[in-house]
Write a protein that holds these residues in place. Structure first.
Motif, PDB file in Angstrom:
ATOM      1  N   GLY A  14      47.030  48.781  38.688  1.00  0.00           N
ATOM      2  CA  GLY A  14      47.194  50.032  38.518  1.00  0.00           C
ATOM      3  C   GLY A  14      47.482  50.533  39.442  1.00  0.00           C
ATOM      4  N   VAL A  19      49.846  51.991  36.011  1.00  0.00           N
ATOM      5  CA  VAL A  19      48.985  53.277  35.293  1.00  0.00           C
ATOM      6  C   VAL A  19      49.993  54.038  33.749  1.00  0.00           C
ATOM      7  CG1 VAL A  19      48.215  55.351  35.985  1.00  0.00           C
ATOM      8  CG2 VAL A  19      47.855  53.686  37.182  1.00  0.00           C
ATOM      9  N   LYS A  36      44.019  46.462  27.977  1.00  0.00           N
ATOM     10  CA  LYS A  36      43.479  47.109  29.440  1.00  0.00           C
ATOM     11  C   LYS A  36      43.382  46.231  30.639  1.00  0.00           C
ATOM     12  CE  LYS A  36      40.519  42.893  26.025  1.00  0.00           C
ATOM     13  NZ  LYS A  36      39.698  41.826  26.374  1.00  0.00           N
ATOM     14  N   LEU A  37      43.201  47.879  31.551  1.00  0.00           N
ATOM     15  CA  LEU A  37      43.610  47.988  32.974  1.00  0.00           C
ATOM     16  C   LEU A  37      43.086  46.883  34.238  1.00  0.00           C
ATOM     17  CD1 LEU A  37      46.118  49.151  34.131  1.00  0.00           C
ATOM     18  CD2 LEU A  37      44.770  51.687  33.837  1.00  0.00           C
ATOM     19  N   ASP A  39      42.867  46.084  37.818  1.00  0.00           N
ATOM     20  CA  ASP A  39      43.667  46.174  39.461  1.00  0.00           C
ATOM     21  C   ASP A  39      41.854  45.788  40.489  1.00  0.00           C
ATOM     22  OD1 ASP A  39      46.001  48.116  40.296  1.00  0.00           O
ATOM     23  OD2 ASP A  39      44.368  47.632  41.539  1.00  0.00           O
ATOM     24  N   ILE A  44      41.995  53.147  40.896  1.00  0.00           N
ATOM     25  CA  ILE A  44      43.170  53.178  40.302  1.00  0.00           C
ATOM     26  C   ILE A  44      44.465  54.444  40.680  1.00  0.00           C
ATOM     27  CG2 ILE A  44      43.224  54.259  37.766  1.00  0.00           C
ATOM     28  CD1 ILE A  44      43.185  51.286  38.217  1.00  0.00           C
ATOM     29  N   GLN A 104      46.143  59.801  39.107  1.00  0.00           N
ATOM     30  CA  GLN A 104      44.417  59.873  38.479  1.00  0.00           C
ATOM     31  C   GLN A 104      45.007  60.847  37.380  1.00  0.00           C
ATOM     32  OE1 GLN A 104      41.749  59.408  41.440  1.00  0.00           O
ATOM     33  NE2 GLN A 104      43.385  58.119  42.598  1.00  0.00           N
ATOM     34  N   LEU A 120      41.119  52.403  26.212  1.00  0.00           N
ATOM     35  CA  LEU A 120      41.576  51.392  27.739  1.00  0.00           C
ATOM     36  C   LEU A 120      40.285  51.055  28.154  1.00  0.00           C
ATOM     37  CD1 LEU A 120      43.893  53.219  29.736  1.00  0.00           C
ATOM     38  CD2 LEU A 120      41.591  52.438  30.397  1.00  0.00           C
ATOM     39  N   GLU A 121      40.304  50.036  28.171  1.00  0.00           N
ATOM     40  CA  GLU A 121      39.115  49.180  29.431  1.00  0.00           C
ATOM     41  C   GLU A 121      39.721  49.139  30.556  1.00  0.00           C
ATOM     42  OE1 GLU A 121      38.452  45.978  26.821  1.00  0.00           O
ATOM     43  OE2 GLU A 121      37.517  46.932  24.999  1.00  0.00           O
ATOM     44  N   ARG A 122      39.380  49.837  31.195  1.00  0.00           N
ATOM     45  CA  ARG A 122      39.522  49.031  33.167  1.00  0.00           C
ATOM     46  C   ARG A 122      38.736  48.289  33.642  1.00  0.00           C
ATOM     47  NH1 ARG A 122      40.374  48.247  37.210  1.00  0.00           N
ATOM     48  NH2 ARG A 122      40.054  49.957  38.956  1.00  0.00           N
ATOM     49  N   TYR A 123      39.357  47.090  34.125  1.00  0.00           N
ATOM     50  CA  TYR A 123      38.788  45.717  34.838  1.00  0.00           C
ATOM     51  C   TYR A 123      39.181  46.211  36.273  1.00  0.00           C
ATOM     52  CZ  TYR A 123      38.300  43.975  30.393  1.00  0.00           C
ATOM     53  OH  TYR A 123      37.903  43.122  28.485  1.00  0.00           O
ATOM     54  N   ARG A 124      37.853  45.795  36.890  1.00  0.00           N
ATOM     55  CA  ARG A 124      38.079  45.910  38.231  1.00  0.00           C
ATOM     56  C   ARG A 124      37.889  44.231  38.782  1.00  0.00           C
ATOM     57  NH1 ARG A 124      35.615  47.508  44.025  1.00  0.00           N
ATOM     58  NH2 ARG A 124      36.949  46.669  45.508  1.00  0.00           N
TER      59      ARG A 124
END
Ligand code: FAD
Length: 454
Positions: A14, A19, A36-37, A39, A44, A104, A120-124
């Motif tokens: 990301g 991005v 599925k983003l 980082d 991000i 951002q 959009l799903e954010r995965y850390r």
């Protein structure tokens, strides 16, 4: 729309590249899509370049050329002015941390404007391996499996490689910093400690600026192979394009042609900088037309000079360097490191200077400023190692970046073009050479999103 099965695209990484692929997917999807983003970083959009918390770390490109969108060159400037930075104009070198906030904001705006059928799903999470079958299964360090149809490897910049020496055990020492962007080492540095920076390029200058900003008083020794430092930017007018991809395809002839053009420009009182900049739009094609032998010749003999002329710094940055050099806080050497001898109080670094003998420098800390590692065979990250071992990717033949097809799809060990794995940006350096900075990345991100949505 909702009757269709959603296409699922994972973007691993990301930073700017990942991005911006997500942004173009959000804005342009015409069918149900889940992005599925992923980082490992909390914030991000920063990646390595824009994650710095130091105001002294400036963009090395003026604001006018840092828009996130190739077809809207004023976008960054407008955003800056809307944020109240009214003093900034097209020629300003903006702090990199502000650029991270801009990216951002670009993502947030795309999320607001995206059609209802795109999510959009954010995965850390840190991705450590990936398997390709009917789907792509992505495994994270914490044990999660993330499924998708296609994945983008927007992996960006990796930790620097250790410079070769006979006895490399010193690289395990607390007196060695392998990755300047790792946290806290600067803050812990005693104010009078002597330091040795390996590398005098942009990364070395970032460290000099950090030391200067925190009032460091100790000596700063800088060792690099030729003792060259990045040239400084100067406001100039654009120069006409003079080399085409069909121009001579040997490095010797290309260098000769560029030198001739620089002399011609000088005879008309035109600076060399716009002449070098005029190559920018042709660089990828020129690189791709070179044979492997000529590419290697460039990397061996010309790259070092190319880098200092092409990747220039803001005048205020050059000013700090000049000041610290004049007052002898910075001492630069054209040299190679021969050996490290560490004891309880510090380390003796034996260097061999170009054209003269050995010298021993006594320092408290050695900092690797050689910049990101681009040789995929030497990258230590588990994901890269797994992808190489499973044959899903192969290094580019110049040993920089990956082998990648024209549409951004990675090429596997057997030479097949993937239909599920794609990349852009720094991993394409062997393929495109000019591919690591925003003016190229923004275009690649848009084109890759279009390709993924086909
Ligand atoms: C210090 C520095 C300064 C720069 N300054 C400029 C500048 O002023 N102007 C300019 O145009 N260019 C600049 N660049 C060039 C820079 O490469 C690009 O501008 C851009 O930031 C690259 O973005 P990226 O997303 O490809 O890579 P990165 O910024 O490196 O981002 C990659 C991201 O992927 C994530 N990631 C990687 N592997 C995994 C994994 N396995 N699992 C989960 N996450 C992962 C990382 O956490 C990171 O956030 C600079 C580069 C550096 C290193």
């Amino acid at each position: 729309m909702s009757n269709h099965k959603s296409l699922v695209i994972a973007v691993i990484g990301g930073g700017f590249s990942g991005v911006m692929v997500a942004v173009h997917l959000l804005l342009n999807a015409t069918r149900p899509l889940v992005i599925k983003l992923i980082d490992s970083q909390e914030v991000i959009g920063q990646g390595v370049a824009y994650g710095t918390d130091k105001k002294c770390h400036l963009l090395n490109v003026p604001a006018s050329n840092m828009s996130a969108f190739a077809d809207n060159s004023e976008h960054f400037l407008h955003w800056l002015h809307n944020q109240g930075f009214s003093e900034i104009d097209a020629t300003t070198f903006v702090p990199r941390q502000i650029y991270g906030q801009y990216i951002q904001a670009v993502l947030n705006e795309a999320l607001l404007n995206a059609p209802a059928w795109v999510k959009l799903e954010r995965y850390r999470a840190e991705v450590i391996s990936l398997n390709v079958g009917n789907n792509v299964n992505i495994s994270t360090k914490s044990g999660e499996i993330i499924e998708c149809d296609r994945a983008v490897l927007a992996l960006g910049n990796f930790k620097s490689g250790n410079p070769p020496v006979n006895d490399s055990t010193f690289y395990e020492s607390k007196r060695y910093v392998q990755w300047v962007w790792s946290k806290n080492w600067l803050e812990k540095l005693p104010v009078d400690e002597s330091v040795l920076l390996i590398g005098s390029g942009l990364t070395g200058l970032d460290v000099v600026l950090s030391l200067h900003q925190q009032g460091h008083k100790g000596k700063i020794h800088i060792v690099s192979r030729r003792g060259l430092q990045p040239q400084v930017h100067k406001a100039t007018s654009p120069y006409h394009s003079f080399l085409k991809a069909e121009s001579p395809q040997t490095i010797r002839a290309l260098v000769r042609d560029v030198r001739t053009e620089v002399k011609l420009a000088a005879s008309r009182s035109i600076d060399w900088r716009p002449v070098i900049d005029a190559l920018r739009s042709e660089t990828q094609a020129l690189w791709q037309n070179l044979s492997l032998k000529e590419k290697r010749r460039f990397l061996r003999h010309v790259r070092i000079y190319w880098d200092v002329h092409r990747h220039r710094v803001a005048p205020t940055v050059a000013q700090v360097l000049t000041e610290l050099t004049q007052n002898r806080q910075i001492i630069s050497y054209a040299a190679r490191i021969q050996a490290y001898q560490e004891d309880a109080d510090g380390v003796n670094v034996v260097i061999r200077k170009r054209g003269s003998g050995e010298e021993t420098l006594r320092v408290g800390l050695v900092v690797n400023c050689t910049g990101p590692q681009s040789n995929y065979r030497r990258i230590e990250h588990p994901l890269v190692q797994q992808l190489l071992e499973s044959g899903l990717i192969r290094p580019h033949e110049v040993n920089l970046g990956l082998d990648v097809a024209a549409n951004g799809a990675v090429i596997d060990a057997a030479g097949n073009i993937s239909e599920q794995l794609y990349t852009l940006g720094p991993p394409e350096i062997g393929q495109k050479w000019e591919t690591i900075a925003v003016p190229e990345l923004r275009k690649q991100a848009q084109e890759l999103a279009e390709e993924l949505l086909k």
